[in-house]
Design an enzyme around this catalytic site. Structure first.
Site, PDB file in Angstrom:
ATOM      1  N   LYS A  13       0.806  -1.261  -0.047  1.00 21.60           N
ATOM      2  CA  LYS A  13      -0.153  -0.016   0.077  1.00 21.60           C
ATOM      3  C   LYS A  13       0.936   1.157   0.020  1.00 21.60           C
ATOM      4  O   LYS A  13       0.644   2.201  -0.698  1.00 21.60           O
ATOM      5  CB  LYS A  13      -0.956   0.058   1.202  1.00 21.60           C
ATOM      6  CG  LYS A  13      -1.899  -0.951   1.323  1.00 21.60           C
ATOM      7  CD  LYS A  13      -2.724  -1.199   2.525  1.00 21.60           C
ATOM      8  CE  LYS A  13      -2.198  -1.012   3.883  1.00 21.60           C
ATOM      9  NZ  LYS A  13      -1.663  -2.495   4.042  1.00 21.60           N
ATOM     10  N   ARG A  90     -10.424   0.461   7.823  1.00 20.47           N
ATOM     11  CA  ARG A  90      -9.995  -0.923   7.986  1.00 20.47           C
ATOM     12  C   ARG A  90     -10.925  -1.874   8.768  1.00 20.47           C
ATOM     13  O   ARG A  90     -10.803  -2.959   9.062  1.00 20.47           O
ATOM     14  CB  ARG A  90      -8.663  -1.012   9.068  1.00 20.47           C
ATOM     15  CG  ARG A  90      -7.651  -0.984   8.609  1.00 20.47           C
ATOM     16  CD  ARG A  90      -6.495  -0.941   9.549  1.00 20.47           C
ATOM     17  NE  ARG A  90      -5.154  -1.713   9.472  1.00 20.47           N
ATOM     18  CZ  ARG A  90      -3.991  -1.270   8.957  1.00 20.47           C
ATOM     19  NH1 ARG A  90      -3.981   0.086   8.514  1.00 20.47           N
ATOM     20  NH2 ARG A  90      -3.063  -2.221   8.892  1.00 20.47           N
ATOM     21  N   ARG A 129      11.538  -6.434   5.609  1.00 23.83           N
ATOM     22  CA  ARG A 129      11.761  -5.089   6.255  1.00 23.83           C
ATOM     23  C   ARG A 129      11.973  -4.789   7.511  1.00 23.83           C
ATOM     24  O   ARG A 129      12.672  -4.025   7.884  1.00 23.83           O
ATOM     25  CB  ARG A 129      10.296  -4.572   5.866  1.00 23.83           C
ATOM     26  CG  ARG A 129      10.251  -2.930   6.136  1.00 23.83           C
ATOM     27  CD  ARG A 129       9.088  -2.473   5.934  1.00 23.83           C
ATOM     28  NE  ARG A 129       7.922  -3.130   6.689  1.00 23.83           N
ATOM     29  CZ  ARG A 129       6.504  -2.947   6.254  1.00 23.83           C
ATOM     30  NH1 ARG A 129       6.184  -2.164   5.679  1.00 23.83           N
ATOM     31  NH2 ARG A 129       5.712  -3.528   7.148  1.00 23.83           N
ATOM     32  N   ARG A 135      10.348  -0.955  13.287  1.00 19.31           N
ATOM     33  CA  ARG A 135       8.827  -1.262  13.343  1.00 19.31           C
ATOM     34  C   ARG A 135       8.695  -2.255  14.302  1.00 19.31           C
ATOM     35  O   ARG A 135       9.030  -3.391  14.159  1.00 19.31           O
ATOM     36  CB  ARG A 135       7.825  -1.494  11.983  1.00 19.31           C
ATOM     37  CG  ARG A 135       7.718  -0.184  11.236  1.00 19.31           C
ATOM     38  CD  ARG A 135       6.862  -0.523  10.056  1.00 19.31           C
ATOM     39  NE  ARG A 135       5.820  -1.045  10.411  1.00 19.31           N
ATOM     40  CZ  ARG A 135       4.551  -0.922   9.630  1.00 19.31           C
ATOM     41  NH1 ARG A 135       4.739  -0.336   8.357  1.00 19.31           N
ATOM     42  NH2 ARG A 135       3.485  -1.420   9.624  1.00 19.31           N
ATOM     43  N   ARG A 146      -1.194  -9.590  13.035  1.00 23.47           N
ATOM     44  CA  ARG A 146      -1.857  -8.480  12.109  1.00 23.47           C
ATOM     45  C   ARG A 146      -2.481  -9.219  10.815  1.00 23.47           C
ATOM     46  O   ARG A 146      -3.646  -8.845  10.509  1.00 23.47           O
ATOM     47  CB  ARG A 146      -0.470  -7.868  11.314  1.00 23.47           C
ATOM     48  CG  ARG A 146      -0.059  -6.722  12.387  1.00 23.47           C
ATOM     49  CD  ARG A 146       1.341  -6.481  12.117  1.00 23.47           C
ATOM     50  NE  ARG A 146       1.549  -5.552  10.799  1.00 23.47           N
ATOM     51  CZ  ARG A 146       2.498  -5.388  10.301  1.00 23.47           C
ATOM     52  NH1 ARG A 146       3.651  -5.906  10.664  1.00 23.47           N
ATOM     53  NH2 ARG A 146       2.642  -4.375   9.293  1.00 23.47           N
TER      54      ARG A 146
HETATM   55  P1  AP5 Z   1       4.469  -1.671   1.963  1.00 22.50           P
HETATM   56  O1  AP5 Z   1       4.541  -0.830   0.830  1.00 22.50           O
HETATM   57  O2  AP5 Z   1       5.090  -1.149   3.109  1.00 22.50           O
HETATM   58  O3  AP5 Z   1       3.331  -2.416   2.404  1.00 22.50           O
HETATM   59  P2  AP5 Z   1       2.095  -1.688   3.126  1.00 22.50           P
HETATM   60  O4  AP5 Z   1       0.893  -2.560   2.773  1.00 22.50           O
HETATM   61  O5  AP5 Z   1       1.947  -0.349   3.529  1.00 22.50           O
HETATM   62  O6  AP5 Z   1       2.406  -2.667   4.603  1.00 22.50           O
HETATM   63  P3  AP5 Z   1       2.397  -2.108   6.119  1.00 22.50           P
HETATM   64  O7  AP5 Z   1       3.068  -3.002   6.818  1.00 22.50           O
HETATM   65  O8  AP5 Z   1       2.573  -0.724   6.142  1.00 22.50           O
HETATM   66  O9  AP5 Z   1       0.906  -2.283   6.307  1.00 22.50           O
HETATM   67  P4  AP5 Z   1       0.208  -2.351   7.423  1.00 22.50           P
HETATM   68  O10 AP5 Z   1      -1.330  -2.351   7.182  1.00 22.50           O
HETATM   69  O11 AP5 Z   1       0.142  -3.539   8.484  1.00 22.50           O
HETATM   70  O12 AP5 Z   1       0.550  -1.054   8.204  1.00 22.50           O
HETATM   71  P5  AP5 Z   1      -0.311   0.133   8.755  1.00 22.50           P
HETATM   72  O13 AP5 Z   1       1.239   1.124   8.844  1.00 22.50           O
HETATM   73  O14 AP5 Z   1      -1.258   0.729   7.890  1.00 22.50           O
HETATM   74  O15 AP5 Z   1       5.591  -2.928   1.544  1.00 22.50           O
HETATM   75  C1  AP5 Z   1       5.883  -3.748   2.524  1.00 22.50           C
HETATM   76  C2  AP5 Z   1       7.357  -4.153   2.048  1.00 22.50           C
HETATM   77  O16 AP5 Z   1       7.384  -4.942   0.774  1.00 22.50           O
HETATM   78  C3  AP5 Z   1       8.362  -3.143   1.978  1.00 22.50           C
HETATM   79  O17 AP5 Z   1       9.573  -3.349   2.448  1.00 22.50           O
HETATM   80  C4  AP5 Z   1       8.156  -2.952   0.419  1.00 22.50           C
HETATM   81  O18 AP5 Z   1       9.551  -2.405  -0.040  1.00 22.50           O
HETATM   82  C5  AP5 Z   1       8.147  -4.358   0.004  1.00 22.50           C
HETATM   83  N1  AP5 Z   1       7.400  -4.314  -1.369  1.00 22.50           N
HETATM   84  C6  AP5 Z   1       6.438  -3.544  -1.667  1.00 22.50           C
HETATM   85  N2  AP5 Z   1       5.950  -3.762  -2.842  1.00 22.50           N
HETATM   86  C7  AP5 Z   1       6.821  -5.047  -3.136  1.00 22.50           C
HETATM   87  C8  AP5 Z   1       6.644  -6.100  -4.614  1.00 22.50           C
HETATM   88  N3  AP5 Z   1       5.813  -5.746  -5.571  1.00 22.50           N
HETATM   89  N4  AP5 Z   1       7.662  -6.794  -4.710  1.00 22.50           N
HETATM   90  C9  AP5 Z   1       8.569  -7.077  -3.575  1.00 22.50           C
HETATM   91  N5  AP5 Z   1       8.618  -6.238  -2.401  1.00 22.50           N
HETATM   92  C10 AP5 Z   1       7.635  -5.355  -2.503  1.00 22.50           C
HETATM   93  O19 AP5 Z   1      -0.521  -0.161  10.145  1.00 22.50           O
HETATM   94  C11 AP5 Z   1       0.327  -0.427  11.186  1.00 22.50           C
HETATM   95  C12 AP5 Z   1      -0.599  -0.711  12.452  1.00 22.50           C
HETATM   96  O20 AP5 Z   1      -1.173   0.825  12.892  1.00 22.50           O
HETATM   97  C13 AP5 Z   1      -1.890  -1.331  12.183  1.00 22.50           C
HETATM   98  O21 AP5 Z   1      -1.529  -2.757  12.686  1.00 22.50           O
HETATM   99  C14 AP5 Z   1      -2.816  -1.066  13.484  1.00 22.50           C
HETATM  100  O22 AP5 Z   1      -2.322  -1.423  14.675  1.00 22.50           O
HETATM  101  C15 AP5 Z   1      -2.722   0.652  13.395  1.00 22.50           C
HETATM  102  N6  AP5 Z   1      -3.570   1.151  12.542  1.00 22.50           N
HETATM  103  C16 AP5 Z   1      -3.317   1.817  11.131  1.00 22.50           C
HETATM  104  N7  AP5 Z   1      -4.323   2.319  10.585  1.00 22.50           N
HETATM  105  C17 AP5 Z   1      -5.407   1.939  11.295  1.00 22.50           C
HETATM  106  C18 AP5 Z   1      -6.735   2.022  11.188  1.00 22.50           C
HETATM  107  N8  AP5 Z   1      -7.316   2.619  10.112  1.00 22.50           N
HETATM  108  N9  AP5 Z   1      -7.614   1.343  12.345  1.00 22.50           N
HETATM  109  C19 AP5 Z   1      -6.819   0.966  13.340  1.00 22.50           C
HETATM  110  N10 AP5 Z   1      -5.595   0.668  13.624  1.00 22.50           N
HETATM  111  C20 AP5 Z   1      -4.875   1.404  12.501  1.00 22.50           C
HETATM  112 MG    MG Z   2       2.456   1.009   4.775  1.00 20.14          MG
END
Ligand code: AP5
Ligand code: MG
Length: 193
Positions: A13, A90, A129, A135, A146
């Site tokens: 994402k 979410r 990562r 993180r 997760r």
């Molecule tokens: P990346 O682009 O970072 O993927 P992502 O989908 O953004 O992954 P996240 O880990 O950020 O998702 P998340 O939903 O768990 O985290 P969030 O911060 O939203 O890519 C991942 C890795 O793969 C990177 O190293 C990248 O380089 C690599 N990559 C990307 N594309 C690739 C490809 N095509 N091929 C190979 N490699 C690739 O949330 C974190 C926490 O915050 C949640 O668990 C929750 O506790 C809280 N939170 C956030 N939002 C909410 C909400 N709306 N409601 C409640 N809690 C929330």
């Molecule tokens: Mg992200």
């Protein structure tokens, strides 16, 4: 144009949001990044969020919705010009709150981009990562939690947006550029409008 980029943890994402910002000049709102910023600054919200994030659990809906509505109040131009919502909504409750908030600014969610990635690949990406990211949630136990939370609380949103007719399914198992090419094909028709 308001876009939701939707997918499991590690599905790309954040990576694809960066490319969409360049291509379409949209604002980017990542609730995960906003929360990590609060944690780094040691705010009250940051202290509360930290306990949930490190366990792989979702922050309660009220806190997230409050965070979003404050951003719109401070920066009404974001709602007006178009936003990529990354990691939000979410839950169904969050999706309903988002639709209500955007309605107050006379706009809607135009498209949902759903990145579909195999579970093994998700785990591989997040562990990789985790070697550098610092993180608190990029370790195998929290990653498993997760993913479990994603399946139970977030995945049902796919049907919600399919019913609304705005969901575009994208095969996210490929290279970053191949995925973006498909996203572009899905979004270009909205650009014209
Ligand atoms: P990346 O682009 O970072 O993927 P992502 O989908 O953004 O992954 P996240 O880990 O950020 O998702 P998340 O939903 O768990 O985290 P969030 O911060 O939203 O890519 C991942 C890795 O793969 C990177 O190293 C990248 O380089 C690599 N990559 C990307 N594309 C690739 C490809 N095509 N091929 C190979 N490699 C690739 O949330 C974190 C926490 O915050 C949640 O668990 C929750 O506790 C809280 N939170 C956030 N939002 C909410 C909400 N709306 N409601 C409640 N809690 C929330
Ligand atoms: Mg992200």
């Amino acid at each position: 144009m308001n876009i939701v980029i939707f997918g499991a943890p590690g599905s790309g994402k954040g990576t694809q949001s960066e490319k969409m910002i360049q291509e379409y000049g949209l604002h980017h709102i990542s609730t995960g990044e906003l929360l990590r910023d609060h944690i780094a600054r040691g705010t009250h919200l940051g202290k509360v969020a930290d306990t949930y994030i490190s366990q792989g659990l979702l922050i309660p809906d009220e806190l997230i919705v409050e965070l979003l509505s404050e951003i719109f109040k401070e920066h009404p131009e974001k709602a007006a010009k178009g936003v990529i919502f990354d990691g939000f909504p979410r839950t169904i409750a969050q999706a309903e709150a988002l639709s209500k908030m955007l309605g107050e600014y006379g706009t809607v969610i135009h498209a949902v981009i759903g990145l579909e990635v195999n579970e093994d690949e998700l785990v591989r990406r997040m562990l990789e990562r985790g070697k550098q990211s610092g993180r608190s949630d990029d370790n195998i136990d929290t990653i498993r939690k997760r993913l479990d939370v994603y399946h139970k609380q977030t995945a049902p949103l796919k049907d919600y947006y399919l019913t609304a007719g705005s969901y575009h399914s994208i095969n996210g198992n490929r290279s970053v550029d191949e995925i973006f090419e498909d996203i572009r094909k899905s979004l270009d028709p909205y650009k014209e409008k």
